[in-house]
Design an enzyme around this catalytic site. Structure first.
Site, PDB file in Angstrom:
ATOM      1  N   GLY A 129      40.923  41.359  40.460  1.00 33.28           N
ATOM      2  CA  GLY A 129      42.022  41.662  41.362  1.00 33.28           C
ATOM      3  C   GLY A 129      42.522  40.454  42.115  1.00 33.28           C
TER       4      GLY A 129
ATOM      5  CB  THR B 150      36.586  42.929  48.717  1.00 33.55           C
ATOM      6  OG1 THR B 150      36.365  41.664  48.096  1.00 33.55           O
ATOM      7  CG2 THR B 150      35.262  43.571  49.087  1.00 33.55           C
TER       8      THR B 150
ATOM      9  CE  LYS C  16      40.233  41.760  46.480  1.00 28.92           C
ATOM     10  NZ  LYS C  16      40.570  40.326  46.616  1.00 28.92           N
TER      11      LYS C  16
END
Length: 502
Positions: A364, A295, A299
């Site tokens: 991301g 996370t 990413k």
């Protein structure tokens, strides 16, 4: 191998308050640590009675400030307090302290002799509240004068690599009882994976007094048992995790560990916090982690660490899932499919034809969401503070890009059929909206927008609160977390997660 004990650290001001805490947590713990340095002065006169009243194995600790405690008296007074607490040993060992914590520089022969006579084991502890400790084996060996002592080392890591070193060192000795713990958010794996470090026990704190031990990174015993299934972890347990920074709020451990328990799998999923993705990879390779959720902010930066990637990762240029396959790291993206299912449920439609979508952010998650919006047939504008980052995503999918500023209100109104908030702004924030916790603080909702915020903690972010007040159709990101997590679970284990309502 002995299973590590769960120890509850008690830091109330009175013995009665500590006893009430014990009753609440008794089903989840094996022993308690009475931190007498937190007691009011008059209460210290009665600590000799504490083991009998607590009716559970007890550690007596009187921690000095230099070691992270509150005791400010002289060493003579502290010695007398220990002596008073151990005086007149009872024939019934349950009425005595089972353990006493003496620091590595606190050697009082009379107290040590009393421990031997009364059956009280000495935890010989060393704390570095500011720095990591590297020569762990040597220090443990030096502190262990007799087989009666349990050496304990607790330190403040500067990086996740410091924690990795501790796990590597722990492989070298398990022939005597010892306690190892890395403090703070970086050290969370050491709290959960005590079975892997062969640690004699792990320390926890009650929710009621967590503020007293916040800096050292204790978990509460209910979370340790019910989220991480601590008592089931052993050397054969397969380890998975989530990496990110600061990773202050995540429900992924609860989702994944619930799945392992439901399917009877000997697995655990833990937070692996670090601002540097390469350190997370080194931790995984050393400790044997089989897969990770990835996370913010990793990413995109994870890609150079991967040996192979699937087609979606190649297109999106971001990976939120990595799995160890045949000894190498493979990257996948479950954000796009998880978001697609969540959005379809939220809107009650299969496609987004003729819908105009505002994507807030260009990280991301935004990359995966833009990919999904394109697949669903929607048209979008990517809004981001750094316009060049927004354009990278927008140009790839034939979308528009705009700065995330008050000057873009007109563009937001044009692309306001669906507003998707993908940034971390608002994560962990409660209270009224302002320019620090609401990425759209300058936008006035009209009530016709469908608003999806991928944040799920809190359940209602400041931005969502404003949207609800205006009459908008609103959802947080838990549905996305759930759907992308199910796919991760399948990638990790090869098993379908199944109905999570069981």
């Amino acid at each position: 191998m002995k299973k590590p004990l769960i120890c509850l650290t008690l830091t109330c001001k009175t013995i009665q308050e500590d006893l009430k805490i014990i009753e609440k947590y008794r089903p989840y713990i094996d022993c308690v640590e009475l931190r007498a340095d937190h007691l009011e002065e008059d209460e210290c006169l009665h600590i000799r009675q504490f083991p009998r009243l607590a009716n559970i194995p007890c550690i007596l600790t009187i921690r000095r400030r230099i070691d992270g405690g509150l005791y400010v008296g002289g060493e003579s007074a502290r010695t007398m307090l220990f002596a008073r607490a151990m005086a007149f040993a009872d024939q019934n060992e349950k009425n005595n302290f089972t353990y006493v914590d003496f620091e590595d520089d606190f050697h009082i022969p009379s107290l040590q002799d009393a421990c031997m006579a009364f059956g009280t084991r000495i935890i010989r502890s060393m704390h570095d509240m500011n720095n990591p400790v590297y020569d762990i084996v040597e220090k443990c060996n030096a502190m262990r004068k007799t087989g009666y002592e349990i050496p304990k080392i607790a330190f403040q890591p500067h990086t996740l690599d410091d924690v990795t070193h501790m796990f590597e060192v722990a492989k070298k000795f398990n022939d005597y009882d010892h306690i190892l713990c890395a403090m703070g958010p970086l050290g969370t794996p050491s709290r959960i994976l005590s079975a892997i470090t062969h640690s004699y026990l792990t320390y926890t704190s009650p929710i009621e007094t967590m503020a007293n031990t916040n800096a050292i990174g204790h978990l509460d015993p209910i979370t340790l048992n019910e989220v991480y299934n601590f008592r089931d972890i052993n050397e054969d347990t397969k380890i998975y995790g989530i990496t990110g920074w600061p990773l202050a709020h995540t429900s992924s451990p609860e989702l994944h560990n619930k799945g392992y328990k439901k399917h009877g799998m000997n697995c655990v999923y833990v937070p692996i916090r670090t601002p540097k993705l390469a350190e997370a990879i080194r931790f995984c390779d050393s400790v044997g982690v089989q897969g990770m959720s990835v996370t913010v902010p990793h990413k995109e930066t994870v890609l150079p660490e991967l040996d192979r990637i699937d087609e979606e990762v190649a297109d999106i240029r971001a990976s939120n899932t990595i799995v160890k396959e045949d000894g190498v790291w493979a990257g996948y993206n479950t954000d796009a499919s998880g978001f697609t299912k969540a959005l379809q449920e939220f809107l009650g439609v299969e496609k987004l034809h003729h819908r105009r979508v505002a994507i807030i952010g260009a990280g991301g998650a935004a990359r995966a969401i833009a990919y999904a919006i394109k697949k669903l047939g929607g048209k979008a504008c990517v809004f981001n503070r750094t316009l060049t980052n927004a354009k990278i995503i927008a140009d790839k999918y034939g979308f528009k890009a705009a700065p995330l500023t008050p000057d873009s209100v007109f563009d937001l109104e044009v692309y306001s059929d669906i507003i998707i908030q993908t940034t971390s702004v608002g994560n962990g924030y409660y209270g009224p909206s302002n320019d620090t916790n609401d990425p759209l603080y300058f936008y006035n909702f009209k009530g016709t927008e469908n608003v999806y915020d991928i944040i799920y903690s809190p359940e209602i972010t400041p931005m969502m609160s404003r949207a609800i007040a205006s009459g908008c159709h609103v959802s947080n990101g838990y549905s996305m977390l759930k759907h992308q997590g199910y796919k991760q679970f399948k990638l990790f284990t090869g098993v379908d997660y199944g109905d999570d309502t069981n």
